[in-house]
Scaffold this active site. Structure first.
Site, PDB file in Angstrom:
ATOM      1  N   PHE A 161       0.768  -1.723  -6.266  1.00  0.00           N
ATOM      2  CA  PHE A 161       0.036  -2.976  -6.075  1.00  0.00           C
ATOM      3  C   PHE A 161       0.684  -3.994  -4.985  1.00  0.00           C
ATOM      4  O   PHE A 161       2.001  -3.736  -4.770  1.00  0.00           O
ATOM      5  CB  PHE A 161      -0.531  -3.638  -7.082  1.00  0.00           C
ATOM      6  N   GLU A 162       0.015  -4.842  -4.686  1.00  0.00           N
ATOM      7  CA  GLU A 162       0.431  -5.894  -3.831  1.00  0.00           C
ATOM      8  C   GLU A 162       1.125  -5.153  -2.428  1.00  0.00           C
ATOM      9  O   GLU A 162       1.983  -5.783  -1.623  1.00  0.00           O
ATOM     10  CB  GLU A 162       1.588  -6.730  -4.122  1.00  0.00           C
ATOM     11  N   GLY A 163       0.200  -4.317  -1.948  1.00  0.00           N
ATOM     12  CA  GLY A 163       0.508  -3.274  -0.789  1.00  0.00           C
ATOM     13  C   GLY A 163       1.496  -2.328  -1.258  1.00  0.00           C
ATOM     14  O   GLY A 163       2.429  -2.487  -1.785  1.00  0.00           O
TER      15      GLY A 163
END
Lengths: 598, 329, 256
Positions: free
Chosen positions: A406-408
């Site tokens: 997550f978060e890229g």
């Protein structure tokens, strides 16, 4: 704003590749102010006394407990560090923000819940909200009365979030946007009160909206069954003619991507810091086990292969701290002079942080991969007990994995790292091209005599200097070969990112240790020196693999031979006795029973 | 009163505190080594009964220091009476048991005479002509030798359980008693003592238990106490705890073992996750057998355990409960 | 009420301690924390202030590192701090420490002075009582509750074996506080932020030296305790250990 007094220089994002810094210019955990230290202590105390006793309840999705913990944390001020004072926040520096993410990390599930609330759930309003929106929502988020969430992904759009299908249509009377669609993987979904939802106005213009849980047409789907962080809530959101007041549009129509990307940027340094904290927690659990477990009439900590792992974990934490706090230290320096009462203060702050997008991405990638290796080591140290649920190693192993997603994803972040630097190089914002050209001329003219210096850690400094040259060289070779097409070469971009990441890590750990030696002297810095040497040696090997991969892909024939020779010359260094160094590190850590730097 | 050791015997509400016998045992040993005389003092309203009891012990003389002001204990009256008495008698050494009452007045008594108190000693050593007292420091992690660097009278208190009260030597005949009318200055007493009471009804008298399973900080969470309870049930014993567990409300206060709780001497004391702070140890070190399970091999509890296991109690306790059940069927 | 809380910095509970080369003290390169009983004393003072108004002042002695204890107390809500700063204070016996504290507050008028009931390092349990003697104030030890009454305080004092006693005494007075009397608070971020601007008065050894005398007692040496008992350590997996223990319970302890 409480800011550290240390670095006085404003440093351009990405400049670590081409500029040499003095130890005095970087911020390190040793530069924490009394205030920082106390906040670290209060956060850790809170985590140990409030979160740890509730681990099982959290893990079994007793969300009432989780919400209560958020509330208690806000009473201490832990949720409002990034919120301006006038909206009920503490408005402290980003070092503080990172310290909290770091020291609260005792449970993967809680850290994710907490991070979603204080980060992606709250910050879009802090940085993009109108004064009315801030006044209405921030005090509630600061006090923990409300919990925030962030809804970007959809079933068919994750990394390519801008392709979302959710749409927003202005009602005939212009009073509402009517949202339709389904969001997926939404952290805190089942118990949040406020969601920042992305949708396309009229199916075209990507925009963000503040959606309250109680708006008509809003509902939450079923909990996902996840590999890890099972105590966090992850559900789809269903928007079925969801009526959102027109004034709840966040930012400008069609500028949703600015919010989406910026917020992720900011989130990344907290995630990186959280990974460091997670590693510290894991080391404690590994030490506790290894110090009492007996095998073959000895204790686990007496075995070389266990000691090696413990030393690696401690080194990971040390390097991680160096990276994380150097990065946030630079951000704080950039934000120092912003007049927080100016109307565009939040825009300036956001831009200040954006300057270090590469460093934030590096921190995210490096931190999540470090933690994954740490939890793997810990499972291995626990042996069979590491594979069963009754012991903490198993949960930590599962919980860590999502950080790379997550978060890229780390893949997306690797593209960002190389792509962003290349873009800045092309635009001339970062003098990467002249540096590459200078290096190319230098290496082609053959080996030069290196000057003898008397400075501390001469060999280590040379190593980091050469690592930077390798990065520039590989980038030069790749850009010559692929030109504007480089962005399409994902494998090459990622290999370059690997080199760049290691350069930043090596540079940061060396500078921290040099700074530490200034205050403690060489003999008082034995442990940090050993950790630095181990890390530099291993990182150089990884750089070599990545650089050879780039060169081999980009060149052939004579060119390749020449370039390989140059690489070999740049990568040349005396072998380090990492076995002895790791033994030394392990002895100290085992003796202390926890992570220490002295 | 040259070269004398004076024991201040403790009485509470007219009853002898038997820990005083331990101090008498220690004093007899010091007297034998130093050839000093041994005398005892009892302070109170009227202390005849206690004096009779102490008179059986081999001491040279007993002083009954009496005053209505000493009827109910107050630090100020005690300090005032004993200061006068000790100041005039000038013994070499004044010994007392390290009880809550003594901790309350003894430092002040020593200071009032311009002297010092070595508190909570667990032993002594004669070093040439000098007496050196040993006491625990850093929660029992170290022992220290402490000496006086001032003129006598020297004051020291002994920790409960450091000497055996039942080993005290009895005298051939009753010791002579001298009554002293204390000069306790009543007007100087500013503290007003009120009723003595017990907080909770004692559900169990742990002192009567033959087997005690006791938990400390290492139990980590309240729910884990069930593990210890299951073991106690299997063994037919009682559950108890160190102070922090009761402070947290995980077990009622009346289950607390140690200086502020109960003092026990069961056949078996099983210490789970108890590190062994002094305050706990004084409440259980008289146990006939002690088994300690703790993850920290350096925990002081292992100093006094008969059997020790360094390990994770969350693994060992369930396994042990199972084995005990098997053994009983 | 104006309350002074005496606080001490001691090595962290789980810190591995080592002896110094001369065996007279521990090596100082350990992590330190607030003496736990003193944390309860501070908490009680803050609660009294919240109920009755007034001021909470904290005091400690020791080298620069000891200031941490004061900073923490200020962050939790104490109003100001006094630091008797210097290595000279480390070796003082309890009597001299009490004298030093008394000398440094001679211009102040406190209603109450709190200390923890004892320190986790020396464990003498004397400084508070000695301070009362020096100041000529009444005192009470091992206090479990404090209520303000007319012209004084009504106290609950802990006795041994589960007994308690109520006391009444006039002010000013010195009280030593039992651990567990209350629930400790956390330092909040706002508290930490504000603590920076709270006054901290430093007192040097030279300033109060006139009030001190020679130490009346001396720690000759410090050493690892000799074992009083022979402990048989049992090893193996949980199941193996359990079997061995049951064997001991049957054949040696004889309770099975």
């Amino acid at each position: 704003m409480a800011t550290a007094t240390v670095p006085k220089t404003k440093i351009a994002g990405g400049s670590f590749l081409i500029e040499d810094r003095q130890p005095e210019e970087v911020f390190t955990p040793e530069d924490f102010t009394d205030e920082h230290r106390q906040i670290a202590q209060t956060t850790e105390e809170f985590a140990l006394k409030e979160i740890v006793p509730n681990l099982e309840k959290i893990e079994h999705k007793e969300f009432a407990v989780t919400r209560d913990l958020i509330k208690k944390a806000s009473e201490l001020g832990l949720t409002s560090v990034d919120i301006p004072e006038e909206y009920g926040g503490m408005e402290m520096d980003k070092v503080t923000s990172a310290i909290i993410a770091d020291y609260i990390a005792k449970s993967g599930s809680f850290s994710v819940t907490w991070g979603a609330h204080v980060g992606i759930g709250t910050l879009p309003i802090v940085y993009f909200g109108t004064p009315e929106q801030k006044k209405k929502y921030l005090p509630k988020l600061a006090s923990g009365e409300w919990v925030g969430a962030y809804a970007l992904s959809e079933s068919s759009s994750g990394s390519d979030a801008l392709n979302c299908r959710t749409r927003a249509d202005l009602s005939a009377d212009g009073k509402h946007y009517v949202l339709n669609g389904e969001k997926m993987w939404i952290t805190n979904a089942s118990f949040a009160d406020l969601y920042v939802v992305f949708a396309k106005v009229a199916g075209e213009k990507f925009s963000a909206f503040i959606v309250e849980r109680t708006f008509t047409g809003f509902s939450v789907g079923a909990e996902e069954k996840k590999l890890g962080i099972r105590g966090s809530s992850t559900c789809p959101l269903i928007l079925n003619d969801c009526k959102v007041p027109a004034e709840n549009l966040l930012g400008e129509i069609g500028k949703g991507h600015v919010i989406a990307f910026n917020i992720l940027n900011i989130g990344r340094f907290k995630l990186g810091a959280g990974c460091v904290g997670g590693a510290r927690t894991s080391l404690l659990s590994a030490l506790n086990y290894a110090k009492q477990r007996k095998a073959f009439g000895k204790t686990l900590v007496d075995f070389g292969l266990i000691r090696e792992k413990l030393a690696d974990i401690a080194t990971g934490i040390y390097v991680g701290e160096s990276l994380a706090y150097r990065t946030v230290g630079m951000i704080d320096e950039a934000l120092r002079d912003i007049d927080k009462h100016s109307p565009d203060a939040s825009t300036q702050i956001r831009k200040g942080i954006e300057e270090y997008a590469v460093e934030c991405s590096i921190l995210k990638v490096w931190g999540s991969e470090m933690l994954d290796q740490v939890v793997d080591h810990v499972v291995q140290i626990y042996g069979g007990y590491g594979f069963v649920e009754e012991y903490p190693a198993e949960r930590a192993y599962r919980d860590s994995r999502v950080n790379r997603i997550f978060e890229g994803t780390n893949e997306i972040n690797r593209m960002i790292i190389t792509g962003w630097l290349m873009k800045r190089a092309m635009s001339g914002q970062l003098a990467l091209m002249p540096a590459i050209k200078k290096l190319m001329d230098e290496v082609l003219s053959g080996p030069s005599m290196s000057e003898e210096t008397e400075a501390e850690l001469t060999a280590e400094r040379a190593l980091v200097g050469n690592a930077k040259k390798v990065a520039l060289f590989a980038a030069g070779v790749a850009s010559q070969r692929y030109m504007m097409d480089l962005a399409e070469q994902q494998e090459v971009m990622a290999a370059l990112a690997d080199i760049i990441i290691e350069v930043f890590a090596m540079d940061s750990v060396l500078l921290r240790t040099l700074k530490l030696m200034q205050s403690r002297g060489e003999s008082g810095s034995a442990l940090p020196i050993a950790m630095t040497q181990v890390y530099l040696s291993e990182a150089m090997a990884r750089i070599e693999v990545a650089a050879r991969k780039v060169v081999a892909a980009a060149s052939e024939g004579d060119n390749l031979r020449i370039q390989t020779t140059i690489l070999r010359r740049l990568l040349k260094h005396d072998p380090t006795n990492t076995i002895a160094l790791r033994q030394q590190i392990a002895t100290r850590v085992i003796d202390a029973g926890k992570y220490v730097t002295a | 009163m040259a070269d004398t050791i004076l024991i201040v015997v403790e009485q509470r509400e007219g009853k002898l505190n038997r820990v005083s016998l331990e101090t008498l045992t220690a004093a007899q040993a010091i007297a034998a080594e130093t050839n000093w005389d041994l005398e005892a003092a009892v302070a109170g309203g009227s202390v005849d009964a206690i004096v009779q009891e102490i008179a059986k012990v081999k001491v040279k003389k007993i002083y009954a220091i009496e005053s209505p002001k000493l009827e109910r204990y107050t630090a100020e009256a005690y300090v005032s009476a004993l200061k006068q008495f000790i100041g005039s008698k000038q013994p070499k050494l004044v010994l007392m048991p390290h009880t809550y009452q003594v901790r309350d007045f003894a430092p002040r008594l020593a200071a009032a005479l311009g002297r010092t108190l070595i508190s909570d000693a667990i032993g002594y050593r004669k070093d040439g002509t000098k007496l050196v007292f040993t006491r625990q420091m850093f929660q029992g992690k170290f022992t220290a030798d402490v000496s006086f660097s001032c003129d006598p009278p020297h004051f020291a208190t002994f920790q409960a359980g450091s000497y055996r009260g039942d080993r005290v030597e009895m005298g051939a005949s009753a010791a002579p008693v001298e009554k002293i009318a204390a000069q306790a200055d009543g007007s100087a007493v500013r503290v007003k003592p009120l009723e003595i009471f017990k907080e909770a009804k004692q559900a169990v008298d742990l002192t009567q238990a033959e087997i005690i399973v006791s938990v400390g900080r290492g139990i980590k969470e309240q729910k884990n106490i069930e593990l210890a309870k299951a073991l106690a049930d299997a063994l037919g014993g009682e559950i108890a705890a160190s102070r922090p567990i009761c402070d947290s409300g995980w077990l009622p206060m009346d289950r607390q073992i140690g200086s502020s709780g109960q003092t026990v001497a069961p056949k078996l004391y099983l210490a789970l996750g108890i590190s062994g702070a002094i305050q706990h140890i004084v409440g259980m070190k008289g146990s006939r057998s002690i088994i300690a399970i703790n993850k920290d091999a350096e925990a002081p509890i292992f100093e006094i355990a008969d059997f020790g296991v360094v390990g994770n109690l969350f693994d060992i306790v369930p396994a042990l409960t199972e084995e005990v059940r098997k053994a009983k069927t | 009420m104006k309350i002074l809380v005496c606080m001490k910095q001691v090595p962290q509970k789980d810190a591995p301690l080592k002896l110094n080369e001369s065996g007279t003290w521990i090596r100082e390169d350990v992590s330190y924390e607030v003496n736990e009983p003193d944390a309860y004393a501070l908490e009680e003072a803050l609660r009294q202030k919240e109920k009755h108004g007034g001021e909470v002042v904290v005091i400690t002695t020791g080298p620069a590192r000891a200031q941490q204890v004061l900073r923490e107390a200020l962050a939790k809500g104490a109003d100001r701090a006094i630091h008797l700063e210097g290595n000279e204070f480390v070796g003082l016996d309890s009597f001299n420490t009490a004298k030093a504290i008394a000398a440094s507050i001679k211009d102040e008028q406190f209603d109450l002075i709190f200390t923890g009931l004892q320190s986790d390092d020396y464990g003498y349990a004397q400084t508070g009582v000695l301070l009362a003697e020096i100041l000529g104030w009444p005192h009470a030890t091992i206090i479990m509750s404090i209520e303000k009454s007319d012209g004084g305080v009504r106290l609950k004092r802990e006795l041994e074996a589960g007994f308690f006693q109520h006391l009444e005494m006039p002010l000013p007075a010195v009280l030593t506080i039992q651990s567990g009397i209350n629930k400790l608070r956390y330092a909040t971020l706002i508290g930490i932020k504000q603590a920076k601007n709270k006054p901290l008065r430093k007192v040097t050894h030279a300033e109060i030296q006139h009030a001190l005398g020679p130490n009346l007692q001396k720690i000759e040496k410090l050493y690892i305790p000799q074992k009083q008992k022979k402990t048989e350590m049992l090893e193996g997996s949980a199941a193996e250990v359990a079997k061995k223990l049951v064997d001991k319970l049957k054949n040696e302890v004889r309770v099975l």
